[in-house]
Structure formats: C-alpha cells, structure tokens
Motif scaffolding. Structure first.
Motif, PDB file in Angstrom:
ATOM      1  N   PRO A  76      47.477   3.196 -15.994  1.00  0.00           N
ATOM      2  CA  PRO A  76      48.759   3.504 -16.621  1.00  0.00           C
ATOM      3  C   PRO A  76      49.649   2.270 -16.779  1.00  0.00           C
ATOM      4  O   PRO A  76      49.715   1.421 -15.895  1.00  0.00           O
ATOM      5  CB  PRO A  76      49.404   4.495 -15.650  1.00  0.00           C
ATOM      6  N   SER A  77      50.329   2.205 -17.925  1.00  0.00           N
ATOM      7  CA  SER A  77      51.365   1.208 -18.181  1.00  0.00           C
ATOM      8  C   SER A  77      52.651   1.975 -18.446  1.00  0.00           C
ATOM      9  O   SER A  77      52.633   3.004 -19.114  1.00  0.00           O
ATOM     10  CB  SER A  77      50.993   0.348 -19.386  1.00  0.00           C
ATOM     11  N   HIS A  78      53.761   1.463 -17.936  1.00  0.00           N
ATOM     12  CA  HIS A  78      55.012   2.217 -18.047  1.00  0.00           C
ATOM     13  C   HIS A  78      56.212   1.309 -17.877  1.00  0.00           C
ATOM     14  O   HIS A  78      56.088   0.124 -17.623  1.00  0.00           O
ATOM     15  CB  HIS A  78      55.043   3.344 -17.001  1.00  0.00           C
ATOM     16  N   SER A  79      57.391   1.882 -18.000  1.00  0.00           N
ATOM     17  CA  SER A  79      58.705   1.270 -17.819  1.00  0.00           C
ATOM     18  C   SER A  79      58.879  -0.068 -18.535  1.00  0.00           C
ATOM     19  O   SER A  79      59.071  -1.093 -17.907  1.00  0.00           O
ATOM     20  CB  SER A  79      59.094   1.147 -16.347  1.00  0.00           C
ATOM     21  N   PRO A  80      58.847  -0.022 -19.883  1.00  0.00           N
ATOM     22  CA  PRO A  80      59.026  -1.266 -20.635  1.00  0.00           C
ATOM     23  C   PRO A  80      60.471  -1.739 -20.676  1.00  0.00           C
ATOM     24  O   PRO A  80      61.401  -0.938 -20.672  1.00  0.00           O
ATOM     25  CB  PRO A  80      58.571  -0.864 -22.042  1.00  0.00           C
ATOM     26  N   PHE A  81      60.637  -3.050 -20.707  1.00  0.00           N
ATOM     27  CA  PHE A  81      61.911  -3.675 -21.062  1.00  0.00           C
ATOM     28  C   PHE A  81      61.594  -4.626 -22.196  1.00  0.00           C
ATOM     29  O   PHE A  81      60.776  -5.544 -22.047  1.00  0.00           O
ATOM     30  CB  PHE A  81      62.539  -4.464 -19.908  1.00  0.00           C
ATOM     31  N   VAL A  82      62.216  -4.424 -23.342  1.00  0.00           N
ATOM     32  CA  VAL A  82      61.992  -5.313 -24.480  1.00  0.00           C
ATOM     33  C   VAL A  82      63.205  -6.226 -24.636  1.00  0.00           C
ATOM     34  O   VAL A  82      64.350  -5.796 -24.458  1.00  0.00           O
ATOM     35  CB  VAL A  82      61.716  -4.514 -25.784  1.00  0.00           C
ATOM     36  N   ALA A  83      62.939  -7.499 -24.946  1.00  0.00           N
ATOM     37  CA  ALA A  83      64.026  -8.442 -25.206  1.00  0.00           C
ATOM     38  C   ALA A  83      64.796  -7.968 -26.442  1.00  0.00           C
ATOM     39  O   ALA A  83      64.217  -7.366 -27.346  1.00  0.00           O
ATOM     40  CB  ALA A  83      63.451  -9.841 -25.456  1.00  0.00           C
ATOM     41  N   TYR A  88      59.718 -10.775 -26.355  1.00  0.00           N
ATOM     42  CA  TYR A  88      58.864 -10.501 -25.198  1.00  0.00           C
ATOM     43  C   TYR A  88      59.105  -9.083 -24.703  1.00  0.00           C
ATOM     44  O   TYR A  88      60.115  -8.452 -25.035  1.00  0.00           O
ATOM     45  CB  TYR A  88      59.079 -11.519 -24.071  1.00  0.00           C
ATOM     46  N   LEU A  89      58.161  -8.611 -23.909  1.00  0.00           N
ATOM     47  CA  LEU A  89      58.251  -7.280 -23.306  1.00  0.00           C
ATOM     48  C   LEU A  89      57.720  -7.380 -21.885  1.00  0.00           C
ATOM     49  O   LEU A  89      56.651  -7.970 -21.668  1.00  0.00           O
ATOM     50  CB  LEU A  89      57.418  -6.288 -24.121  1.00  0.00           C
ATOM     51  N   ILE A  90      58.477  -6.873 -20.916  1.00  0.00           N
ATOM     52  CA  ILE A  90      58.048  -6.831 -19.522  1.00  0.00           C
ATOM     53  C   ILE A  90      57.841  -5.360 -19.176  1.00  0.00           C
ATOM     54  O   ILE A  90      58.640  -4.513 -19.565  1.00  0.00           O
ATOM     55  CB  ILE A  90      59.095  -7.471 -18.584  1.00  0.00           C
ATOM     56  N   PHE A  91      56.767  -5.051 -18.472  1.00  0.00           N
ATOM     57  CA  PHE A  91      56.458  -3.665 -18.152  1.00  0.00           C
ATOM     58  C   PHE A  91      55.714  -3.577 -16.830  1.00  0.00           C
ATOM     59  O   PHE A  91      55.273  -4.586 -16.283  1.00  0.00           O
ATOM     60  CB  PHE A  91      55.634  -3.020 -19.278  1.00  0.00           C
ATOM     61  N   SER A  92      55.582  -2.364 -16.322  1.00  0.00           N
ATOM     62  CA  SER A  92      54.844  -2.101 -15.087  1.00  0.00           C
ATOM     63  C   SER A  92      53.474  -1.556 -15.435  1.00  0.00           C
ATOM     64  O   SER A  92      53.321  -0.838 -16.418  1.00  0.00           O
ATOM     65  CB  SER A  92      55.575  -1.047 -14.244  1.00  0.00           C
ATOM     66  N   SER A  93      52.496  -1.876 -14.598  1.00  0.00           N
ATOM     67  CA  SER A  93      51.153  -1.330 -14.809  1.00  0.00           C
ATOM     68  C   SER A  93      50.425  -1.253 -13.482  1.00  0.00           C
ATOM     69  O   SER A  93      50.672  -2.041 -12.573  1.00  0.00           O
ATOM     70  CB  SER A  93      50.356  -2.197 -15.783  1.00  0.00           C
ATOM     71  N   PHE A  94      49.520  -0.284 -13.411  1.00  0.00           N
ATOM     72  CA  PHE A  94      48.679  -0.115 -12.224  1.00  0.00           C
ATOM     73  C   PHE A  94      47.362  -0.868 -12.365  1.00  0.00           C
ATOM     74  O   PHE A  94      46.472  -0.707 -11.545  1.00  0.00           O
ATOM     75  CB  PHE A  94      48.433   1.379 -11.963  1.00  0.00           C
ATOM     76  N   ARG A  95      47.234  -1.707 -13.411  1.00  0.00           N
ATOM     77  CA  ARG A  95      46.002  -2.511 -13.559  1.00  0.00           C
ATOM     78  C   ARG A  95      45.910  -3.524 -12.423  1.00  0.00           C
ATOM     79  O   ARG A  95      46.884  -3.741 -11.707  1.00  0.00           O
ATOM     80  CB  ARG A  95      45.959  -3.191 -14.929  1.00  0.00           C
ATOM     81  N   ALA A  96      44.758  -4.145 -12.272  1.00  0.00           N
ATOM     82  CA  ALA A  96      44.525  -5.080 -11.163  1.00  0.00           C
ATOM     83  C   ALA A  96      45.603  -6.153 -11.120  1.00  0.00           C
ATOM     84  O   ALA A  96      45.977  -6.719 -12.143  1.00  0.00           O
ATOM     85  CB  ALA A  96      43.152  -5.713 -11.300  1.00  0.00           C
ATOM     86  N   GLY A  97      46.100  -6.417  -9.916  1.00  0.00           N
ATOM     87  CA  GLY A  97      47.134  -7.424  -9.743  1.00  0.00           C
ATOM     88  C   GLY A  97      47.392  -7.675  -8.274  1.00  0.00           C
ATOM     89  O   GLY A  97      46.480  -7.685  -7.461  1.00  0.00           O
TER      90      GLY A  97
END
Length: 178
Positions: A76-83, A88-97
């Motif tokens: 899942p990817s979620h909670s975007p913030f767009v400039a 640019y766009l910053i977002f949250s994701s449950f992908r490997a990190g």
C-alpha cells in the motif's frame, strides 16, 4: 470540502461519486493548480488495495481520478503531500524500507512524468510507522507522524498515529535528480 465565508466556513460539500469511489478515502493534498492527490482503498479481503490517485481540476471540474501507477507497488501507498507546483510528491508506503511504513519522494521530470520513488532514508524514517508527510507553506520543514520510540515514548506506540516530528526540508533539493 468547505468554502470560506464571511463568518467562518460553509457546511461540508460532497465532491461527488467520481472522486468518492472505492470503500475508503483519506489524506488529500491539493496543488496550486487545484489538482487533488489522495488515498483510495478499493476491494475487500485479500483483494484490498490502497493507492494514491490524482484528479485534475479542469474548467472548475475534477477529471476522472487516475491511479498513480509510478507509486503503485505490491504494498500500500498512501498519505500523499504534493508540492504546490507539483514538482515533487512525498508519500507513505509499506514497501521495503527502514520500517513498517516509510516516507518516499518522487519528482516530476521535464516530460511531466513522475520518477521512481526514493526512500527518504534512516535520517528521517525509523523501524516504526512513519506516515502523513506535510511540508510547511514556506517549504522549509517536513512534518510527519511516527510511532517510534522517542523522548516522549519510552516504547513504540503499537498501533495509532504516534507523535509529530519535524526536520529541515533541505533534503528535497539534495534528492532531486540532476
């Protein structure tokens, strides 16, 4: 959404079924152009998917929302913030990190396409959930939510929003492709 009135705010106005499809919506971010970036959960059970969609504002009406394929993965990817300028766009994701949920950034290239997401790394992300990014209007600071162990929490908050953290947003220019 609500509109500013002389004495406060209007009652909430529904954006319509075109925007409100799927079974859960959250965390909207609006660019200066009026384009809306937001989280949509579709499906149920093992077919449940959470992705980021964009609905472009054209002639005072939102276009059909499209899934941002560049951000989609098998997690899942979620909670975007767009400039404001959509650079640019910053977002949250449950992908490997670094942990359960990390913050990622992608940039719009000269052709208008989004670059592949980059993890913001261990200076920002933690082994816990790091979510809900927001850049201050002056562009100087990133605020985000984390349930990490901190001076406030002697142990990780098991499930929930956690606490707000902030860092300088100078990393954005450092991560921007040349």
């Amino acid at each position: 959404y609500c509109e500013r009135e002389e004495e406060g705010w209007s009652k909430p106005i529904h954006l319509g079924e075109q925007i409100n499809f799927g079974n859960r919506h959250s965390v909207g971010s609006v660019a200066k152009s009026g384009n809306l970036y937001y989280t949509v959960r579709t499906g149920t059970g093992s077919d449940k998917r959470t992705n980021i969609y964009v609905a472009k504002l054209e002639n005072n009406t939102f276009s059909e929302p499209t899934k941002m394929e560049e951000l989609s993965g098998n997690q899942p990817s979620h909670s975007p913030f767009v400039a404001p300028d959509e650079s640019y766009l910053i977002f949250s994701s449950f992908r490997a990190g670094q942990g359960l949920s990390d913050l990622f950034i992608c940039f719009k290239d000269s052709t208008g396409r989004w670059t592949l997401p980059k993890n913001l790394g261990p200076k920002i992300n933690s082994p816990a959930k790091d979510e809900y990014p927001f850049i201050t209007p002056d562009g100087k600071y990133l605020f985000f939510n984390s349930n990490r162990i901190s001076a406030i929490n002697e142990r990780k908050i098991q499930d929930g929003p956690g606490n707000m953290f902030w860092v300088s947003a100078e990393f954005i220019n450092d991560m921007k492709p040349q």
